[in-house]
Design a protein around this motif. Sequence first.
Motif, PDB file in Angstrom:
ATOM      1  N   GLU A   1      -0.835 -15.623   4.071  1.00 54.93           N
ATOM      2  CA  GLU A   1       0.333 -15.452   3.392  1.00 54.93           C
ATOM      3  C   GLU A   1       0.295 -16.574   2.176  1.00 54.93           C
ATOM      4  O   GLU A   1       0.953 -16.413   0.854  1.00 54.93           O
ATOM      5  CB  GLU A   1       1.605 -15.817   4.099  1.00 54.93           C
ATOM      6  N   GLY A   2      -0.212 -17.771   2.377  1.00 53.72           N
ATOM      7  CA  GLY A   2      -0.225 -18.821   1.684  1.00 53.72           C
ATOM      8  C   GLY A   2      -1.201 -18.578   0.371  1.00 53.72           C
ATOM      9  O   GLY A   2      -0.772 -18.766  -0.796  1.00 53.72           O
ATOM     10  N   GLU A   3      -2.198 -18.000   0.477  1.00 54.06           N
ATOM     11  CA  GLU A   3      -3.011 -17.403  -0.387  1.00 54.06           C
ATOM     12  C   GLU A   3      -2.339 -16.447  -1.490  1.00 54.06           C
ATOM     13  O   GLU A   3      -2.736 -16.466  -2.519  1.00 54.06           O
ATOM     14  CB  GLU A   3      -4.539 -16.955   0.181  1.00 54.06           C
ATOM     15  N   ALA A   4      -1.727 -15.419  -0.581  1.00 52.54           N
ATOM     16  CA  ALA A   4      -1.070 -14.459  -1.474  1.00 52.54           C
ATOM     17  C   ALA A   4       0.170 -14.946  -2.259  1.00 52.54           C
ATOM     18  O   ALA A   4       0.135 -14.693  -3.502  1.00 52.54           O
ATOM     19  CB  ALA A   4      -0.684 -13.319  -0.455  1.00 52.54           C
ATOM     20  N   PHE A   5       0.526 -15.995  -2.020  1.00 50.30           N
ATOM     21  CA  PHE A   5       1.783 -16.635  -2.625  1.00 50.30           C
ATOM     22  C   PHE A   5       1.186 -17.307  -3.578  1.00 50.30           C
ATOM     23  O   PHE A   5       1.656 -17.314  -4.887  1.00 50.30           O
ATOM     24  CB  PHE A   5       2.354 -17.638  -1.594  1.00 50.30           C
TER      25      PHE A   5
ATOM     26  N   ARG B   1       9.711 -18.380   1.716  1.00 49.95           N
ATOM     27  CA  ARG B   1      10.307 -17.146   2.510  1.00 49.95           C
ATOM     28  C   ARG B   1      10.606 -15.913   1.713  1.00 49.95           C
ATOM     29  O   ARG B   1      10.721 -14.889   2.325  1.00 49.95           O
ATOM     30  CB  ARG B   1      11.375 -17.950   2.924  1.00 49.95           C
ATOM     31  N   GLU B   2      11.042 -16.336   0.537  1.00 46.78           N
ATOM     32  CA  GLU B   2      11.680 -14.890  -0.284  1.00 46.78           C
ATOM     33  C   GLU B   2      10.364 -14.268  -0.619  1.00 46.78           C
ATOM     34  O   GLU B   2      10.498 -12.896  -0.542  1.00 46.78           O
ATOM     35  CB  GLU B   2      12.148 -15.512  -1.319  1.00 46.78           C
TER      36      GLU B   2
ATOM     37  N   TRP C   1       7.562 -20.470  11.056  1.00 48.85           N
ATOM     38  CA  TRP C   1       6.469 -20.443  12.075  1.00 48.85           C
ATOM     39  C   TRP C   1       5.595 -19.196  12.066  1.00 48.85           C
ATOM     40  O   TRP C   1       4.746 -19.046  13.017  1.00 48.85           O
ATOM     41  CB  TRP C   1       7.280 -20.380  13.471  1.00 48.85           C
ATOM     42  N   GLN C   2       6.038 -18.269  11.027  1.00 52.92           N
ATOM     43  CA  GLN C   2       5.095 -17.224  11.108  1.00 52.92           C
ATOM     44  C   GLN C   2       3.912 -17.222   9.904  1.00 52.92           C
ATOM     45  O   GLN C   2       3.149 -16.167   9.922  1.00 52.92           O
ATOM     46  CB  GLN C   2       5.804 -15.732  10.922  1.00 52.92           C
ATOM     47  N   TRP C   3       4.047 -18.153   8.867  1.00 54.01           N
ATOM     48  CA  TRP C   3       3.456 -18.275   7.980  1.00 54.01           C
ATOM     49  C   TRP C   3       1.972 -18.475   8.133  1.00 54.01           C
ATOM     50  O   TRP C   3       1.582 -19.296   9.284  1.00 54.01           O
ATOM     51  CB  TRP C   3       3.665 -19.444   6.978  1.00 54.01           C
ATOM     52  N   THR C   4       0.824 -17.762   7.836  1.00 57.60           N
ATOM     53  CA  THR C   4      -0.541 -18.082   7.861  1.00 57.60           C
ATOM     54  C   THR C   4      -1.247 -18.365   6.885  1.00 57.60           C
ATOM     55  O   THR C   4      -0.661 -18.181   5.525  1.00 57.60           O
ATOM     56  CB  THR C   4      -1.152 -16.629   8.698  1.00 57.60           C
ATOM     57  N   PRO C   5      -2.601 -18.842   6.781  1.00 58.42           N
ATOM     58  CA  PRO C   5      -3.103 -18.950   5.440  1.00 58.42           C
ATOM     59  C   PRO C   5      -3.375 -17.918   4.606  1.00 58.42           C
ATOM     60  O   PRO C   5      -3.216 -17.883   3.377  1.00 58.42           O
ATOM     61  CB  PRO C   5      -4.680 -19.369   6.071  1.00 58.42           C
TER      62      PRO C   5
ATOM     63  N   ALA D   1       4.284 -21.864  17.006  1.00 59.38           N
ATOM     64  CA  ALA D   1       4.613 -22.935  16.276  1.00 59.38           C
ATOM     65  C   ALA D   1       4.061 -22.756  14.721  1.00 59.38           C
ATOM     66  O   ALA D   1       3.005 -21.955  14.418  1.00 59.38           O
ATOM     67  CB  ALA D   1       4.046 -24.344  16.753  1.00 59.38           C
ATOM     68  N   PRO D   2       4.480 -23.580  13.688  1.00 58.72           N
ATOM     69  CA  PRO D   2       3.869 -23.401  12.214  1.00 58.72           C
ATOM     70  C   PRO D   2       2.542 -23.794  12.202  1.00 58.72           C
ATOM     71  O   PRO D   2       2.356 -24.654  12.956  1.00 58.72           O
ATOM     72  CB  PRO D   2       4.808 -24.437  11.328  1.00 58.72           C
ATOM     73  N   GLN D   3       1.779 -23.279  11.419  1.00 59.53           N
ATOM     74  CA  GLN D   3       0.562 -23.598  11.414  1.00 59.53           C
ATOM     75  C   GLN D   3      -0.155 -23.933   9.748  1.00 59.53           C
ATOM     76  O   GLN D   3       0.598 -23.696   8.886  1.00 59.53           O
ATOM     77  CB  GLN D   3      -0.394 -22.389  11.744  1.00 59.53           C
ATOM     78  N   ASP D   4      -0.871 -24.764   9.784  1.00 59.55           N
ATOM     79  CA  ASP D   4      -1.397 -25.397   8.513  1.00 59.55           C
ATOM     80  C   ASP D   4      -1.856 -24.157   7.653  1.00 59.55           C
ATOM     81  O   ASP D   4      -2.693 -23.211   8.417  1.00 59.55           O
ATOM     82  CB  ASP D   4      -2.519 -26.336   8.443  1.00 59.55           C
ATOM     83  N   MET D   5      -1.520 -24.024   6.391  1.00 53.93           N
ATOM     84  CA  MET D   5      -1.779 -22.873   5.544  1.00 53.93           C
ATOM     85  C   MET D   5      -2.960 -23.159   4.643  1.00 53.93           C
ATOM     86  O   MET D   5      -3.663 -22.366   4.316  1.00 53.93           O
ATOM     87  CB  MET D   5      -0.484 -22.362   4.889  1.00 53.93           C
ATOM     88  N   PHE D   6      -3.043 -24.284   4.179  1.00 51.40           N
ATOM     89  CA  PHE D   6      -4.196 -24.714   3.055  1.00 51.40           C
ATOM     90  C   PHE D   6      -5.078 -25.551   3.757  1.00 51.40           C
ATOM     91  O   PHE D   6      -4.775 -26.663   4.259  1.00 51.40           O
ATOM     92  CB  PHE D   6      -3.486 -25.096   1.846  1.00 51.40           C
ATOM     93  N   HIS D   7      -6.302 -25.318   3.232  1.00 47.88           N
ATOM     94  CA  HIS D   7      -7.381 -26.161   3.771  1.00 47.88           C
ATOM     95  C   HIS D   7      -8.402 -26.261   2.340  1.00 47.88           C
ATOM     96  O   HIS D   7      -8.105 -25.646   1.302  1.00 47.88           O
ATOM     97  CB  HIS D   7      -8.156 -25.617   4.979  1.00 47.88           C
TER      98      HIS D   7
END
Length: 159
Positions: free
Chosen positions: A16-20, A2-3, A10-14, A67-73
């Motif tokens: 954002e996950g990859e960037a994090f 979040r930070e 609920w706004q996170w996408t793959p 709704a939140p979505q899966d970020m990592f695959h």
Amino acid sequence: MREFSGLYPWQWTPTEGEAFIAHLRSQRHPSDIDGATYEVAISLFVEYLNDSRYGWGQVSAERFGQAPQDMFHEGNSVLHSVEYEGDPARRPLMYYEVQAMFDAADARPSRIRGLGRKGALAALRDTAVLHRVSATPVVSRPASTRLARWRQVWRWRNC
């Protein structure tokens, strides 16, 4: 997360996950284990949010429109981008490295004896202990403890 992204779950996408995870890996002391740990924690959190038993996914969809979505695959996971996840200095030895270690240990007593120096018997004992300790599963005690105990028995018998 979040930070880092400034977004709610609920706004996170793959993306954002990859960037994090890329941000974590670009730190001063990057560790693939940290990235994998974060991936698992975030995936479990998103899985919890989307679990129908708790209803958070439905509440999120009603209140925020998504709704939140899966970020990592499999394609963007740290777990699949590196072969060994531990510290490279502590990786298990490859077969050829173990064989080279045993070959060097086996050759040491003959080399010492051939040079006419003292210590061939000690080198032979060390080789025997190396073979014994390496063949014993390390479940009860560390190898150094077993080696220390073996030395105590050796001294007691040869006093």
